[in-house]
Design a protein around this motif. Structure first.
Motif, PDB file in Angstrom:
ATOM      1  N   LYS A 108       5.673   9.944   0.862  1.00  0.00           N
ATOM      2  CA  LYS A 108       4.543  10.024   1.794  1.00  0.00           C
ATOM      3  C   LYS A 108       3.321   9.299   1.210  1.00  0.00           C
ATOM      4  N   SER A 109       3.037   9.533  -0.063  1.00  0.00           N
ATOM      5  CA  SER A 109       1.890   8.881  -0.706  1.00  0.00           C
ATOM      6  C   SER A 109       2.097   7.374  -0.789  1.00  0.00           C
ATOM      7  N   ASP A 110       3.315   6.958  -1.077  1.00  0.00           N
ATOM      8  CA  ASP A 110       3.665   5.538  -1.147  1.00  0.00           C
ATOM      9  C   ASP A 110       3.315   4.852   0.173  1.00  0.00           C
ATOM     10  N   SER A 111       3.741   5.457   1.274  1.00  0.00           N
ATOM     11  CA  SER A 111       3.484   4.882   2.599  1.00  0.00           C
ATOM     12  C   SER A 111       1.986   4.827   2.904  1.00  0.00           C
ATOM     13  N   GLN A 112       1.266   5.869   2.517  1.00  0.00           N
ATOM     14  CA  GLN A 112      -0.173   5.931   2.786  1.00  0.00           C
ATOM     15  C   GLN A 112      -0.937   4.846   2.019  1.00  0.00           C
ATOM     16  N   VAL A 113      -0.614   4.694   0.735  1.00  0.00           N
ATOM     17  CA  VAL A 113      -1.292   3.681  -0.079  1.00  0.00           C
ATOM     18  C   VAL A 113      -0.907   2.279   0.393  1.00  0.00           C
ATOM     19  N   ASP A 114       0.331   2.107   0.787  1.00  0.00           N
ATOM     20  CA  ASP A 114       0.790   0.832   1.356  1.00  0.00           C
ATOM     21  C   ASP A 114      -0.112   0.428   2.523  1.00  0.00           C
ATOM     22  N   SER A 115      -0.359   1.359   3.429  1.00  0.00           N
ATOM     23  CA  SER A 115      -1.180   1.090   4.609  1.00  0.00           C
ATOM     24  C   SER A 115      -2.620   0.738   4.216  1.00  0.00           C
ATOM     25  N   ILE A 116      -3.197   1.510   3.300  1.00  0.00           N
ATOM     26  CA  ILE A 116      -4.578   1.270   2.853  1.00  0.00           C
ATOM     27  C   ILE A 116      -4.686  -0.088   2.164  1.00  0.00           C
ATOM     28  N   LEU A 117      -3.729  -0.380   1.297  1.00  0.00           N
ATOM     29  CA  LEU A 117      -3.752  -1.619   0.516  1.00  0.00           C
ATOM     30  C   LEU A 117      -3.722  -2.845   1.419  1.00  0.00           C
ATOM     31  N   HIS A 118      -2.842  -2.823   2.412  1.00  0.00           N
ATOM     32  CA  HIS A 118      -2.720  -3.997   3.268  1.00  0.00           C
ATOM     33  C   HIS A 118      -3.870  -4.102   4.263  1.00  0.00           C
ATOM     34  N   ARG A 119      -4.492  -2.979   4.595  1.00  0.00           N
ATOM     35  CA  ARG A 119      -5.708  -3.063   5.404  1.00  0.00           C
ATOM     36  C   ARG A 119      -6.826  -3.722   4.589  1.00  0.00           C
ATOM     37  N   LEU A 120      -6.950  -3.340   3.323  1.00  0.00           N
ATOM     38  CA  LEU A 120      -7.944  -3.968   2.444  1.00  0.00           C
ATOM     39  C   LEU A 120      -7.658  -5.458   2.276  1.00  0.00           C
ATOM     40  N   GLU A 121      -6.389  -5.810   2.150  1.00  0.00           N
ATOM     41  CA  GLU A 121      -6.010  -7.220   2.030  1.00  0.00           C
ATOM     42  C   GLU A 121      -6.465  -7.995   3.267  1.00  0.00           C
ATOM     43  N   ARG A 122      -6.184  -7.431   4.454  1.00  0.00           N
ATOM     44  CA  ARG A 122      -6.560  -8.121   5.698  1.00  0.00           C
ATOM     45  C   ARG A 122      -8.079  -8.252   5.815  1.00  0.00           C
ATOM     46  N   GLN A 123      -8.805  -7.147   5.527  1.00  0.00           N
ATOM     47  CA  GLN A 123     -10.263  -7.180   5.648  1.00  0.00           C
ATOM     48  C   GLN A 123     -10.889  -8.135   4.634  1.00  0.00           C
ATOM     49  N   TYR A 124     -10.359  -8.163   3.443  1.00  0.00           N
ATOM     50  CA  TYR A 124     -10.871  -9.055   2.401  1.00  0.00           C
ATOM     51  C   TYR A 124     -10.711 -10.513   2.832  1.00  0.00           C
ATOM     52  N   LEU A 125      -9.557 -10.854   3.412  1.00  0.00           N
ATOM     53  CA  LEU A 125      -9.313 -12.224   3.849  1.00  0.00           C
ATOM     54  C   LEU A 125     -10.131 -12.576   5.088  1.00  0.00           C
ATOM     55  N   GLU A 126     -10.386 -11.600   5.945  1.00  0.00           N
ATOM     56  CA  GLU A 126     -11.251 -11.852   7.101  1.00  0.00           C
ATOM     57  C   GLU A 126     -12.672 -12.163   6.631  1.00  0.00           C
ATOM     58  N   LEU A 127     -13.085 -11.492   5.570  1.00  0.00           N
ATOM     59  CA  LEU A 127     -14.428 -11.702   5.026  1.00  0.00           C
ATOM     60  C   LEU A 127     -14.508 -13.001   4.235  1.00  0.00           C
ATOM     61  N   ASP A 128     -13.445 -13.301   3.501  1.00  0.00           N
ATOM     62  CA  ASP A 128     -13.411 -14.495   2.654  1.00  0.00           C
ATOM     63  C   ASP A 128     -12.005 -15.090   2.694  1.00  0.00           C
ATOM     64  N   PRO A 129     -11.780 -16.083   3.579  1.00  0.00           N
ATOM     65  CA  PRO A 129     -10.434 -16.666   3.711  1.00  0.00           C
ATOM     66  C   PRO A 129      -9.880 -17.236   2.406  1.00  0.00           C
ATOM     67  N   LYS A 130     -10.771 -17.531   1.435  1.00  0.00           N
ATOM     68  CA  LYS A 130     -10.313 -18.070   0.156  1.00  0.00           C
ATOM     69  C   LYS A 130     -10.323 -16.993  -0.940  1.00  0.00           C
ATOM     70  N   ALA A 131     -10.255 -15.754  -0.542  1.00  0.00           N
ATOM     71  CA  ALA A 131     -10.316 -14.639  -1.493  1.00  0.00           C
ATOM     72  C   ALA A 131      -9.209 -14.746  -2.539  1.00  0.00           C
ATOM     73  N   GLU A 132      -9.570 -14.418  -3.768  1.00  0.00           N
ATOM     74  CA  GLU A 132      -8.593 -14.375  -4.851  1.00  0.00           C
ATOM     75  C   GLU A 132      -8.277 -12.921  -5.155  1.00  0.00           C
ATOM     76  N   PHE A 133      -7.001 -12.590  -5.158  1.00  0.00           N
ATOM     77  CA  PHE A 133      -6.573 -11.219  -5.421  1.00  0.00           C
ATOM     78  C   PHE A 133      -6.166 -11.097  -6.888  1.00  0.00           C
ATOM     79  N   ARG A 134      -7.007 -10.406  -7.643  1.00  0.00           N
ATOM     80  CA  ARG A 134      -6.741 -10.213  -9.069  1.00  0.00           C
ATOM     81  C   ARG A 134      -6.799  -8.729  -9.385  1.00  0.00           C
ATOM     82  N   VAL A 135      -5.912  -8.319 -10.266  1.00  0.00           N
ATOM     83  CA  VAL A 135      -5.806  -6.907 -10.630  1.00  0.00           C
ATOM     84  C   VAL A 135      -6.546  -6.678 -11.941  1.00  0.00           C
ATOM     85  N   LYS A 136      -7.483  -5.740 -11.907  1.00  0.00           N
ATOM     86  CA  LYS A 136      -8.213  -5.359 -13.117  1.00  0.00           C
ATOM     87  C   LYS A 136      -7.678  -4.010 -13.573  1.00  0.00           C
TER      88      LYS A 136
END
Length: 438
Positions: A108-136
């Motif tokens: 259940k948690s896996d599915s929930q975080v999956d949804s949140i993560l990909h929403r953030l990915e979409r919003q980040y790219l909408e804000l900055d089409p050249k966004a760089e995804f780096r893990v800190k």
């Protein structure tokens, strides 16, 4: 003598190899929609089983179907180790009943975080089409692929002395707070953008829809403090602005002085060079304040557009300042939200991969028993080779399985919708699923 052979000169320059940043971006672009599989197999319960892990990895890499990709060629390398804590350094879970409950909680948690993560990915790219995804993570910043290749359990964030359930509860609390903060900041940013849009110049619109503050500006309006000013405002006099449709000017010039009492004769004046693309023109008429309402009524009956407008240079300057302040606010919010998306996506990705590790651990203990000794790997299959990859994994990782329990052909053809179809633990995930621009 032997004749000297002419060596032709090489034309042009050698192509410049891509930078690390360009290579990382290319890898991310290539991996949009790419599935990753985390697989695990039980190891011997005897000491020295780490040698067995290395043997499994060597077999996976040497298989022609599985050993794919090369960083030098800008493609994803696979397979590689996914070092889930086991053996003497394994995670804590308590009783067998806890493992059963954790299976559902983790899914259940896996599915929930999956949804949140990909929403953030979409919003980040909408804000900055050249966004760089780096893990800190753990004081290092890496591309997702480098992070996954070198992944280690984050002992500082999720100490192994704490149970899996407690770590999961903490993890989900952090991710949900990130999600809530991202939603709130996004709403604030959108509110600023709406305000800016409402106050912005309506370029290209005709005169009937444009804000006259942007048309009758100080550089257009003549205001010298005398009777020849474009706008006259006194105790008894006022100025009315009228928009005339194409072809209506001759009739208006003939009749406007008779449209109401107390119109100042010959006060009708056209603002030059302000006609819009539809041929509408902008005029002003000076009159006594007592005549204004009747004049406006007569204009409407003739289908002339009267605009409620009072010229003020001070008002124009104030509006200009407000627009500048809003523009600055939107710019600041943009950078703030951009930084938030970047950090939130990174933290959510770290959490998601730790959930994957917890799931691999729980499923491996349930599948292979105690003490927890297993080998786990990441495989990046090509989309057109899933059945062949499944078959190869079954051949290498299923050697210890009981005959007939998972069936060779079945393991090769089964889809990843349940671990029981394979002679090994298997979880799949898609890190990126939003197409990049250009």
């Amino acid at each position: 003598r032997l004749a000297r052979r002419a060596v032709p000169r090489r034309q042009g320059r050698l192509p410049t190899p891509p930078s690390r940043a360009e290579a990382a971006t290319a890898l991310e672009t290539m991996s949009v929609g790419q599935e990753f599989w985390v697989v695990a197999v039980g190891c011997s319960k005897e000491q020295g089983y780490n040698t067995e892990k290395e043997s499994f990895l060597a077999s996976l890499k040497s298989h022609p179907t599985l050993g794919t990709g090369s960083r030098s060629q800008g493609t994803l390398e696979s397979p590689f180790k996914f070092d889930v804590p086991d053996g003497d350094r394994s995670l804590l879970f308590g009783s067998f009943d806890n493992l059963i409950r954790l299976t559902d909680d983790l899914q259940k948690s896996d599915s929930q975080v999956d949804s949140i993560l990909h929403r953030l990915e979409r919003q980040y790219l909408e804000l900055d089409p050249k966004a760089e995804f780096r893990v800190k993570s753990q004081r290092q910043e890496k591309t997702f692929h480098d992070y996954l290749r070198t992944w280690q359990w984050d002992e500082a964030k999720y100490p192994k002395s704490r149970s899996i359930l407690d770590n999961l509860t903490l993890l989900m609390s952090v991710v949900n707070k990130l999600d809530e903060e991202a939603r709130n900041k996004t709403a604030q940013y959108n509110d600023f953008k709406t305000q800016r849009g409402n106050m912005a110049k309506k370029e290209g619109a005709n005169l009937t829809n444009r804000d006259l503050v942007d048309v009758l500006t100080p550089d257009v309006v003549k205001m010298q403090g005398n009777a020849d000013d474009d706008f006259i405002y006194t105790e008894h006099l006022t100025t009315v602005v009228v928009i005339l449709p194409r072809g209506a000017e001759p009739e208006f010039v003939k009749t406007y002085e008779q449209m109401a009492d107390n119109i100042v004769p010959m006060s009708g004046r056209k603002f030059q060079d302000l006609d819009d693309k539809d041929g509408n023109s902008l005029w002003r008429v000076v009159m006594f304040k007592s005549a204004a309402e009747n004049f406006k009524k007569q204009c409407r009956e003739r289908r002339y557009v009267v605009r409620d407008f009072e010229y003020s240079e001070e008002g124009y300057q104030q509006l200009k300042a407000q627009r500048g302040q809003l523009e600055d606010a939107v710019r600041r919010q943009h950078e703030l939200v951009r930084g938030l998306y970047q950090a939130a996506w990174s933290d959510a990705m770290v959490a998601w991969i730790h959930i994957k590790a917890m799931r691999v651990f729980v499923e491996s203990v349930l599948r292979f028993g105690m003490p927890p000794r297993f080998a786990s790997f990441v495989v990046v299959p090509k989309s057109n080779s899933f059945p062949a990859v499944r078959k190869a994994l079954a051949e290498i990782l299923g050697k210890g399985a009981q005959p007939g329990m998972f069936g060779g052909e079945k393991a090769g053809e089964a889809q990843d919708d349940g671990e029981e179809f394979f002679p090994y633990v298997s979880l799949s995930f898609t890190p990126f699923n939003v197409q990049r621009a250009g």
